[in-house]
Design an enzyme around this catalytic site. Sequence first.
Site, PDB file in Angstrom:
ATOM      1  N   ARG A  92      -2.719  -2.857 -21.123  1.00 46.31           N
ATOM      2  CA  ARG A  92      -3.992  -2.243 -20.778  1.00 46.31           C
ATOM      3  C   ARG A  92      -4.166  -0.928 -21.524  1.00 46.31           C
ATOM      4  O   ARG A  92      -5.239  -0.634 -22.039  1.00 46.31           O
ATOM      5  CB  ARG A  92      -4.035  -1.992 -19.267  1.00 46.31           C
ATOM      6  CG  ARG A  92      -5.351  -2.323 -18.618  1.00 46.31           C
ATOM      7  CD  ARG A  92      -5.234  -2.180 -17.104  1.00 46.31           C
ATOM      8  NE  ARG A  92      -4.540  -3.306 -16.509  1.00 46.31           N
ATOM      9  CZ  ARG A  92      -5.164  -4.426 -16.093  1.00 46.31           C
ATOM     10  NH1 ARG A  92      -6.486  -4.538 -16.210  1.00 46.31           N
ATOM     11  NH2 ARG A  92      -4.495  -5.408 -15.567  1.00 46.31           N
ATOM     12  N   ASP A 120       5.278  -3.130 -19.642  1.00 41.13           N
ATOM     13  CA  ASP A 120       4.534  -2.692 -20.825  1.00 41.13           C
ATOM     14  C   ASP A 120       5.314  -1.724 -21.702  1.00 41.13           C
ATOM     15  O   ASP A 120       4.861  -1.371 -22.787  1.00 41.13           O
ATOM     16  CB  ASP A 120       3.220  -2.025 -20.403  1.00 41.13           C
ATOM     17  CG  ASP A 120       2.249  -3.002 -19.793  1.00 41.13           C
ATOM     18  OD1 ASP A 120       2.297  -4.192 -20.160  1.00 41.13           O
ATOM     19  OD2 ASP A 120       1.427  -2.592 -18.955  1.00 41.13           O
ATOM     20  N   LEU A 141       2.208 -15.669 -17.429  1.00 45.85           N
ATOM     21  CA  LEU A 141       3.380 -16.266 -18.074  1.00 45.85           C
ATOM     22  C   LEU A 141       4.325 -15.184 -18.576  1.00 45.85           C
ATOM     23  O   LEU A 141       5.540 -15.357 -18.580  1.00 45.85           O
ATOM     24  CB  LEU A 141       2.968 -17.124 -19.275  1.00 45.85           C
ATOM     25  CG  LEU A 141       2.348 -18.481 -18.978  1.00 45.85           C
ATOM     26  CD1 LEU A 141       2.068 -19.195 -20.285  1.00 45.85           C
ATOM     27  CD2 LEU A 141       3.282 -19.307 -18.105  1.00 45.85           C
ATOM     28  N   GLU A 148      -4.848  -6.657 -24.087  1.00 42.83           N
ATOM     29  CA  GLU A 148      -6.009  -6.735 -23.192  1.00 42.83           C
ATOM     30  C   GLU A 148      -6.819  -5.437 -23.164  1.00 42.83           C
ATOM     31  O   GLU A 148      -8.000  -5.455 -22.850  1.00 42.83           O
ATOM     32  CB  GLU A 148      -5.571  -7.093 -21.764  1.00 42.83           C
ATOM     33  CG  GLU A 148      -4.540  -6.143 -21.203  1.00 42.83           C
ATOM     34  CD  GLU A 148      -4.020  -6.540 -19.813  1.00 42.83           C
ATOM     35  OE1 GLU A 148      -4.758  -7.155 -19.049  1.00 42.83           O
ATOM     36  OE2 GLU A 148      -2.857  -6.209 -19.518  1.00 42.83           O
ATOM     37  N   GLY A 161       3.281   4.077 -10.030  1.00 43.19           N
ATOM     38  CA  GLY A 161       2.745   4.219  -8.672  1.00 43.19           C
ATOM     39  C   GLY A 161       3.867   4.336  -7.658  1.00 43.19           C
ATOM     40  O   GLY A 161       3.929   5.298  -6.873  1.00 43.19           O
ATOM     41  N   GLY A 192       0.805  -1.217   0.000  1.00 44.47           N
ATOM     42  CA  GLY A 192       0.000   0.000   0.000  1.00 44.47           C
ATOM     43  C   GLY A 192       0.836   1.264   0.000  1.00 44.47           C
ATOM     44  O   GLY A 192       2.049   1.235   0.137  1.00 44.47           O
ATOM     45  N   ARG A 196     -10.314 -20.626 -31.309  1.00 46.10           N
ATOM     46  CA  ARG A 196      -9.958 -20.818 -29.911  1.00 46.10           C
ATOM     47  C   ARG A 196      -9.290 -19.569 -29.369  1.00 46.10           C
ATOM     48  O   ARG A 196      -8.608 -18.863 -30.104  1.00 46.10           O
ATOM     49  CB  ARG A 196      -8.973 -21.997 -29.768  1.00 46.10           C
ATOM     50  CG  ARG A 196      -9.442 -23.283 -30.416  1.00 46.10           C
ATOM     51  CD  ARG A 196     -10.631 -23.878 -29.699  1.00 46.10           C
ATOM     52  NE  ARG A 196     -11.221 -24.955 -30.484  1.00 46.10           N
ATOM     53  CZ  ARG A 196     -11.007 -26.252 -30.227  1.00 46.10           C
ATOM     54  NH1 ARG A 196     -10.231 -26.596 -29.217  1.00 46.10           N
ATOM     55  NH2 ARG A 196     -11.587 -27.178 -30.977  1.00 46.10           N
TER      56      ARG A 196
END
Lengths: 362, 362, 362, 362
Positions: D185, D141, D287, D236, D118, D76, D280
Amino acid sequence: MRKKLLISTGGGDAPGLNAVIFAVVTSATRKGWEVYGSRAGYGGLLDRDDLVRLIPEDVEGILSQGGTILGSTNKGNPFCKPVENLAGEIQIVDISDKILDNFNRMGFFCHIAVGGDGSLDIAHRFAQKGMPVIGVPKTIDNDLEATDRTFGFDTAVSTATDALDKLHSTAKSHDRVMVVEVMGRDSGWIALYSGISGGADIILIPEIPFKIESIYAKISDNELHNKHYSIVVVAEGARAEDGEVISKGQGEMGRSEVILGGVGEWVADQIRQRLKKDTRSLVLGHLQRGGSPTTFDRLLALRFGTAAVRLAEQGVFDHMVALASSTMTAVPIAEAIRHRKKVDLESDKVRTARDIGICLGD
Amino acid sequence: MRKKLLISTGGGDAPGLNAVIFAVVTSATRKGWEVYGSRAGYGGLLDRDDLVRLIPEDVEGILSQGGTILGSTNKGNPFCKPVENLAGEIQIVDISDKILDNFNRMGFFCHIAVGGDGSLDIAHRFAQKGMPVIGVPKTIDNDLEATDRTFGFDTAVSTATDALDKLHSTAKSHDRVMVVEVMGRDSGWIALYSGISGGADIILIPEIPFKIESIYAKISDNELHNKHYSIVVVAEGARAEDGEVISKGQGEMGRSEVILGGVGEWVADQIRQRLKKDTRSLVLGHLQRGGSPTTFDRLLALRFGTAAVRLAEQGVFDHMVALASSTMTAVPIAEAIRHRKKVDLESDKVRTARDIGICLGD
Amino acid sequence: MRKKLLISTGGGDAPGLNAVIFAVVTSATRKGWEVYGSRAGYGGLLDRDDLVRLIPEDVEGILSQGGTILGSTNKGNPFCKPVENLAGEIQIVDISDKILDNFNRMGFFCHIAVGGDGSLDIAHRFAQKGMPVIGVPKTIDNDLEATDRTFGFDTAVSTATDALDKLHSTAKSHDRVMVVEVMGRDSGWIALYSGISGGADIILIPEIPFKIESIYAKISDNELHNKHYSIVVVAEGARAEDGEVISKGQGEMGRSEVILGGVGEWVADQIRQRLKKDTRSLVLGHLQRGGSPTTFDRLLALRFGTAAVRLAEQGVFDHMVALASSTMTAVPIAEAIRHRKKVDLESDKVRTARDIGICLGD
Amino acid sequence: MRKKLLISTGGGDAPGLNAVIFAVVTSATRKGWEVYGSRAGYGGLLDRDDLVRLIPEDVEGILSQGGTILGSTNKGNPFCKPVENLAGEIQIVDISDKILDNFNRMGFFCHIAVGGDGSLDIAHRFAQKGMPVIGVPKTIDNDLEATDRTFGFDTAVSTATDALDKLHSTAKSHDRVMVVEVMGRDSGWIALYSGISGGADIILIPEIPFKIESIYAKISDNELHNKHYSIVVVAEGARAEDGEVISKGQGEMGRSEVILGGVGEWVADQIRQRLKKDTRSLVLGHLQRGGSPTTFDRLLALRFGTAAVRLAEQGVFDHMVALASSTMTAVPIAEAIRHRKKVDLESDKVRTARDIGICLGD
């Protein structure tokens, strides 16, 4: 009639060659051009059997494969080719006119030549004779000043690092010194990168003539710090400061100490004799040229290939594609092959090596 | 008071040693025993610093790692150890009583000795003197008759096969013959398995003295079938039928033709001279002993380790754990180390090699 | 006239299929036979375009490649094939006579059918109608009683183990529970082998209905021993003892708790809710079917392929090649496909798992 | 007295974290400093048990390992930490003064904070309160404007590319569409790099809202060109142009079409329904964060680590190390975390993707 493009690969093998071919074939086809591959360097311009039409179906899946579907065996320099005459004598002939003639007769508008400095020099000479040539650099040693990176290098470094990872456990389990000789005749790029990444204690590169005493000192210092094994990475072109090491096969020069096993074996011998440590040496050799290219090399090779096709479209000939920072650029071939890139001893990578305690032999 | 178990690893490195240790420590601890590891073979019974208490937390994560956390360097045979006396002379002394004494004084009820035939022979001699010993076989060469398989072998074969995969592309691209020397001084298991799996054209093993003419014939036959490259796998112990090849370092025997680079280099030289083919040789060496064990080797090593602990519980000493079909068994150590396993020339694997056209040098 | 052999691959993908094809083509060609491959199962006997002549040059290098050059997509069962009639209605027709007819007309003397139990059942029915069929078993799940091992399994286990190795570091760094779902609808072979080798804490297999409380207990026990992360391997066919878990897509059965993400996701959810641990799940899925076969699988596939050709030579039809201990044998197909192989709960491997502290859910 | 340096790793896992720690410990120790690692983010400044002295022996061999020996679980934000009071209520408290106080009391002269935006934001706030902080960027990323590259990215891309390589054979053998969801993201770096290198047909990234019709068109076009399988890589964070796709877990927003399996599963569903192709999907998930770092990432992480130590020596605080071209630089943390790096749609890499025929969904 559709425009016809020729692609050839020359000289030594490098992972990523097939990715260049893939990129050229797919992107040129999408522009409506026909692509032909010349087997065995310029072979396709001498023998129809060595000329092969390439469509996207032909190159499906080759992107991830090592080697080159065109065969890169250099069948010699067309400007001075040894030919046997009827009397059985070897004559040096210039067959470049014939090649150029065939190139024009077949109606090619551009030749993308993928190759090392030898092949690019030949390509440039053809350009001077009027062949519209575009070069794609290929040197696994990453030693070309004109481009930030060449494909194949990252794969070679990965293979060498993987070998070092494997040798760590066995070296440690047996309190051994392992000496690994990697590629790099003139520059120490592969040795430096793989050595740092693979946790080497000592890295010897051509740019820094080494003192054998420094090597002994580092290994002894390891012992003092309770590290009873050491990993030494040696570029095949590394040499001792006092010139004691001479290269393999130079026995005829009259030196008593011929290195039959290369510089790695020589270094291992010295350590064995002086420090009485169990010392083994290994030459990675051709393993470094093989295998599936890394992601980095695939991407770079694909970028080179598409960039070459774009240059062909723009008509920018006698140039070589190159990576400058993160952009594709074009450099005159003549200029590109003039400067070799040595490891910059003031660079951040060399400093990193020293900071983490790696001995560079000086 | 809790029972105390000792584990040691001796001799050469093999992927899976740490998995054995992991299995012994976790399974013995679950039985309520204390486990101690002896560093440097029997070192822990001579020097307290080389004895280390092992709890499950200590072995967490080692299962997948190559090497051995105990260090397998053989500090010599305790039954005939060279020791320097005060006069500076080397004397051979027997320190086995002292070791046995320490073993008993420390209160160990069992010693699990992981090692090759040398180490197992020593273990057996200790057993005869009264030490409750259980053996775990360790030979990367898979050449023990008493057990269907030994750990480390599958990893060594995988590393060699991976190298062959890498060499294919470069051999093919350059119309080359690549000669790869793999481990196997007395038996050809690694050469046979990796050669078949890695697409070799020729495999030379100690069990079949080779005719150099057969090698030439196979390479020439490849050329006829438009395959201009060949891969030759040579076990380090392979020899020519006419005894022409003599091993490295046997120069003192008065032969003029000493193979400085091993049999692989010798074979490569012959091919180069006779067939005028571009031929390169490579010695895989210690790469084959390193790296993370394969799934197969991990599982086998874990089974060996737990089986040894079960034998300890049952009090079955002077035996070695072994794999028979798919079951764990126990074999008297004395019997186990007596028979080496050679490649069975009538076996299905050899027949497979021949059926798919591989030349075995005969 | 040369004898003509047909080979087909049917059903799901398994690493090693190409090695079987390689072995059949090379060894049959060496016997002087012609080999033809049938694309899309029996497609080559319906459509000439799906029949392809295969010579050794065609299969060069495929030995190390995943997938199958013949395409294994099952175009349905020829004995009851859904066909759309002119009225647009679907009718079930039997086209096996036509296929048999074509087989004979083309002059094939033998059909080597590589496939799972579905494909082998069809092959057997053709055999009963008079087609000389030889089966080669293909099940990545290793769940055939008639053979000790099937190819593809070792590769699948290796891929799963490799994934577990990768997840360890991230699980440990974040004090997480990682739940990995692997293949195994009816048997837990892949889960058991990869779980043991990959250092799992908990392995759930179809053969042992699990108690969710046992899972909680193991994870909590880990915490007590200062291991704040856990790895759970779940076979896709694993089920809770009280039948609480129902399989994906069975929502129509009226259960409120449908597992949308499979049993792995369900287990992860339970752990998350009950233990308030950061828990992630992953389904390995088709990754397990892909990639270059391991050495073990290559060798086994090559042995199966050459053994099938030898059976063809001997005229032993309606049989399937199988591995018994270390020998190739032939088993009547009808018998071979009758018995599935479940994990033997008394076996040494299961005992090894328990001995090293793995929770099997019971 | 020797200078004392603190290092911490915060936030998500990334391959290369241990290499940074290795570099900091070895290079700082060589400067005569003492290095301490803080476990669990700032945990070492709250609880002595979470503070660990690190000497070179402690970090031997970690360079090649994934994860972080310090544990990166974020306990935190110290500036607003939820704490349970005696009444059982959760209160938000600021414990930063206490941490700073402990930092000073323990006599640290510098804190090297390795983390994502962060963690770096928190580090900057500590810097403003007077803590001498140096940041090392960590985002798998690669989406930080201030540095050309971050470590972990190359490894994640390699893992994703390796998965794509594996899926090719099975997709091709079964005429399937495989949809693979990778990390990303907010930016499509991993999808773009792995998709190009892994031979994808379609790549969907957050920077380009996709038209589902374009996807159908590309797959159909493949069929026309006799390529009956397609590989789709989806970041994603990719979204359909018309906003139809909503993210996982947003069901409460009242949309009927909740994507339970993420955008990859949604895309697969659409293809399945519309094109009636066997499709599929697979989520690579964690991973991508695991495994041994690639050579590239090891080298970059080592350079970051030594550069941070050099900044500490120079007293350049509240700065983050960064890669600019091939040089190490320092950027003010506040500035560095402000700008995210999106995929530049005009860049050479995007053009390469289009040139070789990859559909980007637009």
